[in-house]
Design a protein around this motif. Structure first.
Motif, short mmCIF file in Angstrom:
data_model
loop_
_atom_site.label_atom_id
_atom_site.label_comp_id
_atom_site.label_asym_id
_atom_site.label_seq_id
_atom_site.Cartn_x
_atom_site.Cartn_y
_atom_site.Cartn_z
N PHE A 16 -8.68 -11.22 -5.51
CA PHE A 16 -8.18 -11.85 -4.29
C PHE A 16 -9.27 -12.75 -3.71
CE2 PHE A 16 -7.69 -11.87 0.35
CZ PHE A 16 -6.44 -12.46 0.43
N ILE A 17 -8.92 -14.01 -3.45
CA ILE A 17 -9.91 -14.94 -2.89
C ILE A 17 -9.51 -15.46 -1.52
CG2 ILE A 17 -10.85 -15.66 -5.10
CD1 ILE A 17 -9.06 -18.15 -4.89
N GLY A 18 -8.35 -15.10 -1.03
CA GLY A 18 -7.91 -15.53 0.29
C GLY A 18 -6.43 -15.83 0.31
N PHE A 19 -5.97 -16.30 1.45
CA PHE A 19 -4.56 -16.65 1.56
C PHE A 19 -4.43 -17.90 2.40
CE2 PHE A 19 -5.48 -13.80 5.04
CZ PHE A 19 -4.89 -14.41 6.12
N ARG A 20 -3.26 -18.49 2.33
CA ARG A 20 -3.01 -19.74 3.03
C ARG A 20 -1.61 -19.68 3.64
NH1 ARG A 20 -3.47 -24.84 -0.62
NH2 ARG A 20 -5.48 -23.90 -0.83
N GLU A 21 -1.50 -20.10 4.87
CA GLU A 21 -0.18 -20.20 5.50
C GLU A 21 0.42 -21.55 5.16
OE1 GLU A 21 0.28 -19.19 9.60
OE2 GLU A 21 -1.37 -17.75 9.49
N LEU A 22 1.71 -21.54 4.88
CA LEU A 22 2.42 -22.77 4.56
C LEU A 22 3.52 -23.01 5.56
CD1 LEU A 22 2.85 -22.27 0.73
CD2 LEU A 22 1.10 -23.58 1.88
N GLU A 23 3.79 -24.25 5.84
CA GLU A 23 4.90 -24.62 6.71
C GLU A 23 5.94 -25.31 5.85
OE1 GLU A 23 5.85 -27.63 10.43
OE2 GLU A 23 3.78 -27.15 9.93
N LEU A 24 7.18 -24.82 5.91
CA LEU A 24 8.27 -25.42 5.16
C LEU A 24 8.91 -26.51 5.99
CD1 LEU A 24 10.01 -22.30 3.64
CD2 LEU A 24 8.59 -23.96 2.47
N LEU A 25 8.97 -27.69 5.44
CA LEU A 25 9.64 -28.81 6.10
C LEU A 25 10.93 -29.08 5.36
CD1 LEU A 25 6.56 -31.15 6.54
CD2 LEU A 25 7.51 -29.55 8.19
N GLN A 26 12.02 -29.11 6.09
CA GLN A 26 13.31 -29.34 5.43
C GLN A 26 13.93 -30.61 5.91
OE1 GLN A 26 15.68 -25.85 5.93
NE2 GLN A 26 14.25 -24.59 4.82
N MET A 57 9.76 -26.77 -2.81
CA MET A 57 10.99 -27.05 -3.51
C MET A 57 10.71 -28.13 -4.55
SD MET A 57 14.70 -28.34 -2.05
CE MET A 57 14.70 -27.15 -0.76
N ASP A 58 11.22 -27.93 -5.75
CA ASP A 58 10.99 -28.92 -6.78
C ASP A 58 12.06 -30.01 -6.75
OD1 ASP A 58 13.23 -27.90 -8.05
OD2 ASP A 58 12.17 -27.22 -9.84
N GLU A 59 12.00 -30.92 -7.69
CA GLU A 59 12.92 -32.06 -7.71
C GLU A 59 14.37 -31.66 -7.97
OE1 GLU A 59 11.13 -31.46 -11.73
OE2 GLU A 59 10.23 -31.82 -9.79
N ASP A 60 14.59 -30.44 -8.47
CA ASP A 60 15.95 -29.95 -8.71
C ASP A 60 16.49 -29.13 -7.54
OD1 ASP A 60 16.09 -31.11 -11.28
OD2 ASP A 60 15.03 -29.39 -12.14
N GLY A 61 15.72 -29.04 -6.46
CA GLY A 61 16.16 -28.28 -5.29
C GLY A 61 15.97 -26.79 -5.42
N VAL A 62 15.03 -26.38 -6.26
CA VAL A 62 14.77 -24.96 -6.49
C VAL A 62 13.40 -24.61 -5.91
CG1 VAL A 62 14.42 -23.21 -8.28
CG2 VAL A 62 16.17 -24.96 -8.59
N TYR A 63 13.33 -23.47 -5.21
CA TYR A 63 12.06 -22.97 -4.69
C TYR A 63 11.38 -22.18 -5.80
CZ TYR A 63 13.81 -24.14 -0.07
OH TYR A 63 14.31 -24.80 1.02
N ILE A 64 10.11 -22.45 -6.01
CA ILE A 64 9.34 -21.76 -7.05
C ILE A 64 8.20 -21.02 -6.36
CG2 ILE A 64 7.93 -22.06 -9.12
CD1 ILE A 64 9.54 -24.67 -9.59
#
Length: 60
Positions: free
Chosen positions: A50-60, A1-8
């Motif tokens: 394609f070089i790989g993937f990464r799992e992300l954890e969203l913290l709210q 989420m950016d500083e404006d509260g938008v997910y990019i």
């Protein structure tokens, strides 16, 4: 989420395929539409490697 509260988001496999949304659900719907549009315009030879993937954890 950016500083404006938008997910990019972006689709690294498709050059220039990016989207955003105010919620995760909206963002996912928007990137699906963006991927469909990018696939219509992309030359298969222009796809990123394609070089790989990464799992992300969203913290709210």
């Amino acid at each position: 989420m950016d500083e404006d509260g938008v997910y990019i988001v972006s689709c690294p496999q498709l050059k220039g395929c990016h989207s955003y949304g105010k919620t995760i659900e909206e963002t996912m719907e928007n990137i699906k539409e963006a991927i469909e549009l990018c696939l219509e315009d992309q030359n298969p030879n222009d796809l990123n490697k394609f070089i790989g993937f990464r799992e992300l954890e969203l913290l709210q």
